[in-house]
Design a protein around this motif. Structure first.
Motif, PDB file in Angstrom:
ATOM      1  N   ILE A  46       0.879  -1.446   0.295  1.00 15.48           N
ATOM      2  CA  ILE A  46       0.191  -0.039  -0.139  1.00 15.48           C
ATOM      3  C   ILE A  46       0.794   1.271   0.149  1.00 15.48           C
ATOM      4  N   SER A  47       1.617   1.133   0.586  1.00 18.22           N
ATOM      5  CA  SER A  47       3.100   2.255   1.304  1.00 18.22           C
ATOM      6  C   SER A  47       3.898   2.662  -0.249  1.00 18.22           C
ATOM      7  N   MET A  48       3.976   1.706  -0.750  1.00 20.81           N
ATOM      8  CA  MET A  48       4.369   1.890  -2.436  1.00 20.81           C
ATOM      9  C   MET A  48       3.707   2.112  -3.570  1.00 20.81           C
ATOM     10  N   LEU A  49       2.300   1.402  -3.889  1.00 20.98           N
ATOM     11  CA  LEU A  49       1.231   2.503  -4.364  1.00 20.98           C
ATOM     12  C   LEU A  49       1.158   3.780  -3.734  1.00 20.98           C
ATOM     13  N   VAL A  50       0.962   4.344  -2.880  1.00 25.27           N
ATOM     14  CA  VAL A  50       0.922   5.402  -2.745  1.00 25.27           C
ATOM     15  C   VAL A  50       1.646   6.561  -2.829  1.00 25.27           C
ATOM     16  N   ILE A  51       2.992   6.328  -2.871  1.00 20.73           N
ATOM     17  CA  ILE A  51       4.187   6.820  -3.241  1.00 20.73           C
ATOM     18  C   ILE A  51       4.004   6.712  -4.891  1.00 20.73           C
ATOM     19  N   SER A  52       3.924   5.917  -5.638  1.00 19.54           N
ATOM     20  CA  SER A  52       3.737   5.373  -7.180  1.00 19.54           C
ATOM     21  C   SER A  52       3.152   6.995  -6.776  1.00 19.54           C
ATOM     22  N   GLY A  53       1.532   6.905  -6.652  1.00 18.25           N
ATOM     23  CA  GLY A  53       0.163   7.917  -7.372  1.00 18.25           C
ATOM     24  C   GLY A  53       0.367   8.753  -6.734  1.00 18.25           C
ATOM     25  N   VAL A  54       1.635   9.518  -6.055  1.00 18.12           N
ATOM     26  CA  VAL A  54       2.300  10.923  -5.306  1.00 18.12           C
ATOM     27  C   VAL A  54       2.971  11.048  -6.528  1.00 18.12           C
ATOM     28  N   MET A  55       4.033  10.327  -6.784  1.00 19.10           N
ATOM     29  CA  MET A  55       4.995  10.705  -7.697  1.00 19.10           C
ATOM     30  C   MET A  55       4.392  10.990  -9.151  1.00 19.10           C
ATOM     31  N   GLY A  56       3.182  10.140  -9.324  1.00 18.11           N
ATOM     32  CA  GLY A  56       2.928  10.430 -10.414  1.00 18.11           C
ATOM     33  C   GLY A  56       1.781  11.558 -10.852  1.00 18.11           C
ATOM     34  N   MET A  57       0.923  11.519  -9.595  1.00 18.50           N
ATOM     35  CA  MET A  57       0.476  13.287  -9.464  1.00 18.50           C
ATOM     36  C   MET A  57       1.629  14.240  -9.399  1.00 18.50           C
ATOM     37  N   PHE A  58       2.383  14.191  -9.556  1.00 15.39           N
ATOM     38  CA  PHE A  58       2.974  15.525  -9.428  1.00 15.39           C
ATOM     39  C   PHE A  58       4.612  15.445 -11.326  1.00 15.39           C
ATOM     40  N   GLY A  59       4.095  14.451 -11.331  1.00 14.07           N
ATOM     41  CA  GLY A  59       4.820  14.243 -12.812  1.00 14.07           C
ATOM     42  C   GLY A  59       6.245  13.699 -12.644  1.00 14.07           C
ATOM     43  N   VAL A  60       6.523  12.331 -11.440  1.00 14.74           N
ATOM     44  CA  VAL A  60       7.595  12.081 -11.239  1.00 14.74           C
ATOM     45  C   VAL A  60       7.542  10.987 -11.794  1.00 14.74           C
ATOM     46  N   HIS A  61       8.829  10.961 -13.371  1.00 15.91           N
ATOM     47  CA  HIS A  61       8.475   9.463 -13.567  1.00 15.91           C
ATOM     48  C   HIS A  61       9.961   8.709 -13.734  1.00 15.91           C
ATOM     49  N   PHE A  62       9.980   7.401 -13.817  1.00 16.30           N
ATOM     50  CA  PHE A  62      10.904   6.850 -13.427  1.00 16.30           C
ATOM     51  C   PHE A  62      10.960   6.226 -15.214  1.00 16.30           C
ATOM     52  N   ASN A  63      12.284   6.899 -16.184  1.00 10.76           N
ATOM     53  CA  ASN A  63      11.645   5.782 -17.339  1.00 10.76           C
ATOM     54  C   ASN A  63      13.122   5.000 -17.558  1.00 10.76           C
ATOM     55  N   LEU A  64      11.953   3.771 -17.775  1.00 12.35           N
ATOM     56  CA  LEU A  64      12.612   2.592 -17.219  1.00 12.35           C
ATOM     57  C   LEU A  64      13.244   1.830 -18.892  1.00 12.35           C
ATOM     58  N   GLU A  65      13.322   2.200 -20.029  1.00 14.00           N
ATOM     59  CA  GLU A  65      13.768   1.975 -20.978  1.00 14.00           C
ATOM     60  C   GLU A  65      15.312   1.190 -21.020  1.00 14.00           C
TER      61      GLU A  65
END
Length: 179
Positions: free
Chosen positions: A160-179
């Motif tokens: 749950i904490s990982m999902l919340v952190i991922s959601g907050v990062m997505g809301m603020f436009g912080v994306h990890f590019n894993l190409e």
């Protein structure tokens, strides 16, 4: 010229710059002669003469003695990753349109590609580290409590904490590019 005009590369230094400078110097310092010499023989003479001056180190920094590799150095304004990718694609199209690929290869280097790779590695290994931590937490929880039902109690809060952190990062436009 393409790098200057289309990619906004400034302060370009290459072996060609040194050879143009030598041509200008041999033609009396006239700016009209800041071009490559007309014949290969003149270019070879200028290259040999440059190697006999204080600019020999500079020439060797930008070109191997056998001429098999050369380096073009320049500076770009501060650009974001999308703008850099746009410039790389523009250069790739130009490179292919001129059919340079038959004779040359290139590699874009510098701080921007290095930082992008660092972010990719960091994102990749961060996710792996979080998964390993979650796995160890689950194993320790099950071993200490000696109950498989504790597996859910121990792992769900971590997920749950990982999902919340991922959601907050997505809301603020912080994306990890894993190409």
């Amino acid at each position: 010229i393409f790098l200057q005009d289309s990619c906004n590369l400034a302060h370009i230094i290459s072996p060609i710059s040194l050879l143009k400078g030598a041509n200008k110097a041999y033609k009396g310092g006239n700016n009209a002669y800041f071009t490559l010499a007309d014949t290969q023989e003149e270019i070879n003479t200028y290259a040999e003469n440059i190697m006999q001056t204080q600019y020999a180190d500079e020439m060797q920094r930008y070109m191997l003695n056998d001429g098999s590799r050369l380096r073009i150095s320049g500076s770009l304004a501060d650009l974001n990753t999308k703008e850099i990718h746009f410039l790389e694609e523009r250069f790739e199209r130009y490179f292919k349109s001129k059919e340079f690929g038959d004779h040359f290869t290139y590699k874009i280097t510098g701080v921007i590609p290095m930082m992008e790779k660092a972010t990719q590695y960091q994102a990749k290994y961060l996710i792996i580290a979080l998964m390993i931590a979650l796995l160890f937490t689950a194993i320790i929880g099950v071993c200490l409590m000696k109950s498989w039902s504790m597996l859910i109690v121990v792992t769900v809060p971590g997920l749950i904490s990982m999902l919340v952190i991922s959601g907050v990062m997505g809301m603020f436009g912080v994306h990890f590019n894993l190409e």
